[in-house]
Design an enzyme around this catalytic site. Structure first.
Site, short mmCIF file in Angstrom:
data_model
loop_
_atom_site.label_atom_id
_atom_site.label_comp_id
_atom_site.label_asym_id
_atom_site.label_seq_id
_atom_site.Cartn_x
_atom_site.Cartn_y
_atom_site.Cartn_z
N ASP A 156 29.64 30.45 -14.55
CA ASP A 156 28.56 29.46 -14.71
C ASP A 156 27.54 29.76 -13.61
OD1 ASP A 156 27.17 27.05 -15.50
OD2 ASP A 156 28.14 25.98 -13.86
N SER A 157 26.40 29.07 -13.67
CA SER A 157 25.40 29.20 -12.61
C SER A 157 25.95 28.67 -11.28
CB SER A 157 24.16 28.41 -12.98
OG SER A 157 24.51 27.05 -13.19
N TYR B 177 20.13 27.64 -13.36
CA TYR B 177 19.59 28.52 -14.39
C TYR B 177 18.56 27.79 -15.26
CZ TYR B 177 23.32 32.17 -14.08
OH TYR B 177 24.16 33.19 -13.71
N GLY B 178 18.76 26.48 -15.36
CA GLY B 178 18.10 25.69 -16.40
C GLY B 178 16.59 25.77 -16.47
N CYS C 29 28.80 27.93 -19.54
CA CYS C 29 27.44 27.47 -19.22
C CYS C 29 26.62 27.46 -20.50
CB CYS C 29 26.83 28.44 -18.21
SG CYS C 29 25.10 28.12 -17.82
N ASN C 30 26.14 26.30 -20.88
CA ASN C 30 25.34 26.18 -22.11
C ASN C 30 24.05 26.99 -22.01
OD1 ASN C 30 26.50 23.61 -23.80
ND2 ASN C 30 26.85 23.39 -21.62
N THR C 31 23.47 27.00 -20.82
CA THR C 31 22.18 27.68 -20.62
C THR C 31 22.35 29.19 -20.77
OG1 THR C 31 21.69 25.92 -19.05
CG2 THR C 31 20.19 27.80 -19.08
N GLU D 114 21.93 20.96 -9.77
CA GLU D 114 21.99 21.39 -8.36
C GLU D 114 22.17 20.21 -7.41
OE1 GLU D 114 19.49 21.76 -10.51
OE2 GLU D 114 17.53 21.90 -9.55
N CYS E 6 25.52 20.24 -20.82
CA CYS E 6 25.52 21.09 -19.62
C CYS E 6 26.86 20.86 -18.93
CB CYS E 6 24.38 20.70 -18.70
SG CYS E 6 24.48 21.42 -17.03
N THR E 7 27.50 21.94 -18.51
CA THR E 7 28.86 21.80 -17.98
C THR E 7 28.91 21.10 -16.63
OG1 THR E 7 28.71 24.07 -17.13
CG2 THR E 7 29.78 23.77 -19.27
N HIS E 8 27.77 20.91 -16.00
CA HIS E 8 27.76 20.12 -14.75
C HIS E 8 27.88 18.61 -15.03
CE1 HIS E 8 26.25 23.74 -12.72
NE2 HIS E 8 26.52 23.14 -11.59
N1 DGL Z 1 26.04 24.35 -16.07
C1 DGL Z 1 24.95 24.93 -16.76
C2 DGL Z 1 24.94 24.59 -18.25
O1 DGL Z 1 25.98 24.30 -18.82
C3 DGL Z 1 23.57 24.90 -16.24
C4 DGL Z 1 23.12 24.29 -14.99
C5 DGL Z 1 21.93 25.03 -14.43
O2 DGL Z 1 22.18 26.03 -13.80
O3 DGL Z 1 20.79 24.63 -14.68
O4 DGL Z 1 23.94 24.62 -18.89
#
Ligand code: DGL
Length: 265
Positions: free
Chosen positions: A13-14, A45-46, A77-79, A152, A187-189
């Site tokens: 993931d990011s 990453y988003g 990571c979805n992104t 973040e 988003c996995t966060h």
């Molecule tokens: N955890 C990431 C996701 O699932 C993205 C968070 C990010 O880096 O913006 O999209």
């Protein structure tokens, strides 16, 4: 190089959002070893350009396969999935399991036909997301809410911090106001702040994420390719960022106290 069951599975993931997925993977597949890579130097990453995310995702997957000796990759990571899932699959001769917002189960769960989706700016703007909605949620109203800054801030300040609370106020309210009866954590966060999200929605709202579904999909792919099992739940962590700081965030976020390797990729 042929792949064999005792090799680990690479998850990335990011940052540390993908740990919410790793928890489901380890619970379902206790006979597997995992290497988790957090691209912390490039979090988030988003809001970054697609080509940048693509390059990072390809480089990380290649490192997990070659340097980490992995037999399969999970894009937690979805992104990164939206930007790079196809190109990673095209480059690696091994199972690559990616995840995307749980639009299909959400469309099956809604009673009033209104879905809310919390995700990154990039995920929501991607062609892959538009296709997902078209394929699985055609008869519903989909309210999307991008959440810049949230991933973040969860890592930097912690789930219950004042700044996270302020961001949740801003991002969850529009979905509650729109009457969404199912909200997708795209988003996995965001599962790290599920309690705060649930608190801001009417009690009858269903909140869905993808960890379980990804674990089932990985299990299926490992069986299909004849490489399930062979490990005993060992775990390694690596990062492109400050390994000491990532180690401290790991302890704070999920009570995991482990050495973190520094990978210069
Ligand atoms: N955890 C990431 C996701 O699932 C993205 C968070 C990010 O880096 O913006 O999209």
């Amino acid at each position: 190089m042929s792949i064999v069951p005792h090799q680990p599975i690479g998850v990335f993931d990011s940052g540390l959002g993908g740990l919410t997925v790793l928890q489901s993977l380890r619970a379902r597949l206790p006979d597997e070893d995992f290497i988790y890579f957090a691209d912390t130097r490039h979090l988030p990453y988003g809001d970054k350009p697609e080509t940048f995310i693509q390059t990072r995702a390809q480089r990380i997957s290649a490192a997990l396969a070659e340097h980490g000796g992995c037999k399969a990759i999970v894009v937690a990571c979805n992104t990164a999935t939206a930007a790079a899932a196809e190109s990673i699959r095209a480059r690696l001769a091994m199972p690559v399991v990616a995840l995307e917002p749980a639009i299909k189960p959400a469309a099956a769960l809604t009673r009033n036909g209104i879905l809310g989706v919390l995700a990154t700016t990039h995920t929501l703007a991607s062609r892959r997301f538009a296709q997902l909605v078209k394929n699985h949620a055609a008869g519903t109203t989909v309210i999307t809410q991008a959440c810049p800054g949230l991933a973040e801030t969860i890592e930097a300040e912690g789930p219950g911090s004042a700044k996270v609370e302020t961001l949740l106020d801003a991002y969850v309210r529009p979905l509650a106001n729109a009457n969404a009866d199912v909200v997708v954590l795209g988003c996995t966060h965001y599962p790290w702040v599920k309690t705060g999200i649930v608190q801001r929605l009417p009690p009858e709202t269903t909140v869905v994420d993808t960890g379980e579904a990804v674990a089932r999909q990985l299990e299926r792919r490992l069986k299909e390719t004849g490489i399930p099992g062979g490990g005993d739940g060992q775990l390694r962590f690596a990062t492109s960022g400050d390994a000491f700081q990532v180690g401290a965030t790991l302890v704070r976020l999920c009570g995991i106290f482990m050495p973190v390797e520094s990978w210069m990729i």
